[in-house]
Design an enzyme around this catalytic site. Structure first.
Site, short mmCIF file in Angstrom:
data_model
loop_
_atom_site.label_atom_id
_atom_site.label_comp_id
_atom_site.label_asym_id
_atom_site.label_seq_id
_atom_site.Cartn_x
_atom_site.Cartn_y
_atom_site.Cartn_z
N VAL B 14 0.83 -1.21 0.00
CA VAL B 14 0.00 0.00 0.00
C VAL B 14 0.87 1.26 0.00
O VAL B 14 0.63 2.19 -0.78
CB VAL B 14 -0.97 -0.01 1.20
CG1 VAL B 14 -1.71 1.32 1.32
CG2 VAL B 14 -1.97 -1.15 1.07
N LYS B 45 10.53 -0.40 8.76
CA LYS B 45 11.07 -1.14 9.91
C LYS B 45 12.58 -1.27 9.81
O LYS B 45 13.29 -1.19 10.79
CB LYS B 45 10.45 -2.55 9.94
CG LYS B 45 9.15 -2.58 10.74
CD LYS B 45 8.80 -4.00 11.12
CE LYS B 45 7.43 -4.04 11.78
NZ LYS B 45 6.74 -5.29 11.54
N VAL B 131 -11.92 0.20 4.23
CA VAL B 131 -12.98 -0.74 3.84
C VAL B 131 -13.12 -0.78 2.32
O VAL B 131 -13.30 0.27 1.68
CB VAL B 131 -14.35 -0.34 4.44
CG1 VAL B 131 -15.41 -1.38 4.08
CG2 VAL B 131 -14.27 -0.15 5.93
N GLY B 133 -11.07 -1.42 -0.22
CA GLY B 133 -10.01 -1.01 -1.15
C GLY B 133 -10.40 0.21 -1.95
O GLY B 133 -10.69 1.26 -1.39
N ILE B 135 -13.06 0.75 -3.79
CA ILE B 135 -14.49 1.07 -3.95
C ILE B 135 -14.84 2.21 -2.99
O ILE B 135 -14.56 2.10 -1.80
CB ILE B 135 -15.38 -0.14 -3.60
CG1 ILE B 135 -14.81 -1.44 -4.19
CG2 ILE B 135 -16.80 0.08 -4.08
CD1 ILE B 135 -15.52 -2.68 -3.66
N GLY B 186 -0.36 -14.75 -4.20
CA GLY B 186 -0.09 -13.58 -3.36
C GLY B 186 -1.35 -12.96 -2.76
O GLY B 186 -1.31 -11.87 -2.19
N ASP B 200 -10.25 -9.93 9.36
CA ASP B 200 -10.14 -8.75 8.49
C ASP B 200 -11.52 -8.19 8.14
O ASP B 200 -11.75 -6.99 8.25
CB ASP B 200 -9.38 -9.16 7.22
CG ASP B 200 -9.30 -8.04 6.20
OD1 ASP B 200 -8.50 -7.12 6.40
OD2 ASP B 200 -10.06 -8.08 5.21
N LYS B 204 -13.45 -4.46 9.30
CA LYS B 204 -14.10 -3.55 8.35
C LYS B 204 -15.58 -3.35 8.72
O LYS B 204 -16.11 -2.24 8.62
CB LYS B 204 -13.99 -4.11 6.93
CG LYS B 204 -12.53 -4.12 6.43
CD LYS B 204 -12.37 -5.02 5.21
CE LYS B 204 -10.95 -4.97 4.67
NZ LYS B 204 -10.71 -5.98 3.62
N GLY B 301 -5.25 -4.44 -3.14
CA GLY B 301 -4.29 -4.23 -4.22
C GLY B 301 -3.62 -2.88 -4.09
O GLY B 301 -4.15 -1.95 -3.49
#
Lengths: 405, 405
Positions: B14, B45, B131, B133, B135, B186, B200, B204, B301
């Site tokens: 991201v 990190k 929430v 991605g 959209i 992936g 997950d 959301k 994505g």
């Protein structure tokens, strides 16, 4: 406490929906505006044919009575047709009123001019209700355009024609039978031309073109074709290939012009519009960063349309001033090679250059590759071509009837 | 000309998507902001593991370096986990920076507190990317809430689990085989628990609950169930009934509390989530005036998520200040009678009161009517129940195997 004063033009389905929604949800609106929201006057054609529950509302057949009201904050346009809507809204904006319209035909022709005028007069102009009824298409596109360039929009923008195509397929009806049911259910007018010939969808597509690309579609690049030629035999044949007829409006840029087509096409299962049935509307938006987003919902009706108008009203309350439709993306055209299903004896027909038969489904049904230009040169007295949207491959591969020519 | 200065937390998928999008579409952003938009520092990190194309960008493993920058307008949070994200964003807000987050777990737990803090400090707080991605779910809900009360939201909010269910059905795979493919592609982590057990999606759903109803779901009313128990045999059986398994998050009000469930359910063809396949996400929103609206698109994505973050960034540029999550609708609960498909020998089992067998599909598969409470009392050592969403009737009527008991 002074009220927000509204002049409502029209008291048909949409006008009544707006009036009832404002009355019924007054508490909600007052919480947002901090004051009463009140329809002060309603314009109708024939005063004797209407009655309003509240005596304080002026019912009139003369727009001058409305525009002359001592206080008038917002004019909501729920009438149809280019005129007198355009003239009324010009007058309202010039007086400094915010305006909200559900009138797609008027807005398709005069949206650009009204947006400029609204900006000059520092008032809001809401048009969420012109496209897709209660689906927040306009706001979603504005939101996406913040970060993205939109490359193409495809949509089912007319619930009546979609209802007819769905009924034909699901109930095995002829076009005429399905139209009759649509009329009985109140989805189609006595004169259904506006819906079934694609005029209504085309007006909405023009509004989207202005919003997304900053200009109307080019005349020479525009096609508006109805669904009246589609037969139940064609629907059955498409079905056997895993395809469904949909009446799709498509808006995309081609170099410096905008191509807009409203026509029946064939969609495969992978296509975002494949599953949109009955009176539902939907849009599929291809944007450069985010990819494909689709929205679906009720495209018409009393309360969905009223909901869109109330949403605009709340933007007015927040003081959102519209931007003039802006010039769209600077370059880039999506290149794809159209696939078609052609009815007629294509083996015998003289095919224009650039038409390639991919496979033969039956003696009279062919799968073609051809550019839009090449297909437009086909002899349509013998052949009828429908474009296939979405990924055709699965149907071509899996259907046993398909033979390579 | 001073620039908009951004501190970016995290440089994974991201974070990289945000950085690249800001670089690549600098022209577009400058046109909106009227000045350069610049990532000044990135928190990672391990500094030695990363490189940034631009030498002027500070790469650091110490948040203090970022919060101490002489100029810092916006902090974008693209790290995962409740901490240190929460602490970092508190510090950023207290300094007067606008913040944008994609961190759903953190925001599910601390969204309400951060929203309050942002309001106190008069800064924007964007969470579109938490929430769905790319959209624009958050903005669409905010838009709908202008005019509507939202009654229920159902959504496919995790692309990984939806990809697994789709692959099992389409490719006839076991859960383990489908998970392996998701990992190879992936879509799933080496430790896939967060996705396949519904954590997950639950985070959301909590964010949506706060947004729509102004409060988090009640502990006692919340269910989080994964998809690991679903077998290919169950999928085949559902298929024969015209139903598909979907891992659905559902958020609705029940009197004064919010019920939130994330669990595998069965959807019929009429259900808005039935056709959502692969890694796609979708939400179906039931609102009181407009009716049902559904949105579908890429739920994760690099670039879809970056697009959502950039949309928030542009709201920052426009000076939109968020409202604190507001208390939701005052009353009203949607009453419906849940239908279930139950695997196991229900004929022999002792059924709790309120469970009614509607029909028997086979010796081990039953169709049930039962309240959520009654079903929760079933003996789950023998029986497994999945709720059917959408209109079950067509499957029950048309499927020849269904017999009335």
């Amino acid at each position: 406490m002074s009220a927000i004063t509204i002049g409502l033009l029209g008291f048909g389905t949409v006008g009544k929906g707006v009036y009832e929604t404002i009355s019924k949800h007054q508490g909600r609106l007052q919480a947002i505006f901090g004051k009463e929201v009140k329809v002060s006057a309603i314009l109708v054609k024939n005063v004797s044919k209407h009655s309003v529950p509240d005596d304080e509302v002026l019912l009139t057949d003369d727009f001058q009575d409305i525009i002359d009201l001592p206080k008038l904050d917002v004019v909501i346009d729920a009438i149809v047709g280019r005129e007198p809507g355009y003239t009324y809204l010009r007058q309202a904006i010039s007086r400094g009123c915010h305006v909200i319209t559900a009138n797609k035909e008027m807005f398709a022709f005069h949206g650009s001019e009204l947006t400029r005028l609204a900006k000059e007069n520092n008032v809001s102009l809401g048009f969420e209700a012109t496209v897709g009824g209660g689906i927040p298409i306009i706001q979603t596109i504005k939101q996406l355009l913040n970060a993205n360039k939109i490359e193409r929009i495809e949509g089912i923008l007319n619930g009546t024609s979609n209802f007819i195509l769905t009924s034909m397929r699901e109930e095995n009806l002829s076009f005429e039978e399905a139209l009759k049911i649509a009329q009985e259910k109140g989805y189609a007018e006595a004169d259904p031309k506006n819906d079934i010939e694609g005029y209504d969808a085309f007006y909405k597509a023009v509004v989207l073109s202005e919003l997304v690309f900053g200009k109307a579609p080019a005349q020479g690049k525009s096609v508006r074709e109805g669904i009246t030629d589609i037969t139940i035999e064609q629907i059955r044949m498409a079905d056997s290939l895993g395809l469904k007829f949909k009446h799709v409006a498509s808006i995309e840029r081609e170099k410096d012009t905008i191509r807009c087509t409203v026509k029946p096409v064939l969609t495969g299962e992978e296509h975002p519009l494949y599953r949109v049935e009955g009176v539902q509307n939907a849009v599929s938006i291809d944007a450069d960063i985010v990819g494909n987003i689709s929205l679906q919902g009720p495209g018409a009706g009393m309360f969905p349309t009223a909901s869109a108008i109330i949403e605009d009203l709340i933007h007015v309350g927040r003081g959102d001033i519209p931007s003039v439709f802006e010039e769209g993306r600077p370059e880039g055209t999506v290149i794809y090679e159209p696939v078609w299903i052609i009815w007629g004896d294509a083996d015998k027909a003289e095919l224009p250059e650039g038409c390639e038969i991919i496979s033969k489904v039956s003696k009279e049904v062919f799968i073609f590759k051809a550019s839009l230009e090449a297909v437009s040169l086909l002899d349509t007295s013998d052949l009828k071509a429908y474009q296939v949207l979405g990924d055709y491959a699965p149907a071509a591969k899996e259907n046993k009837q398909v033979q390579t020519v």
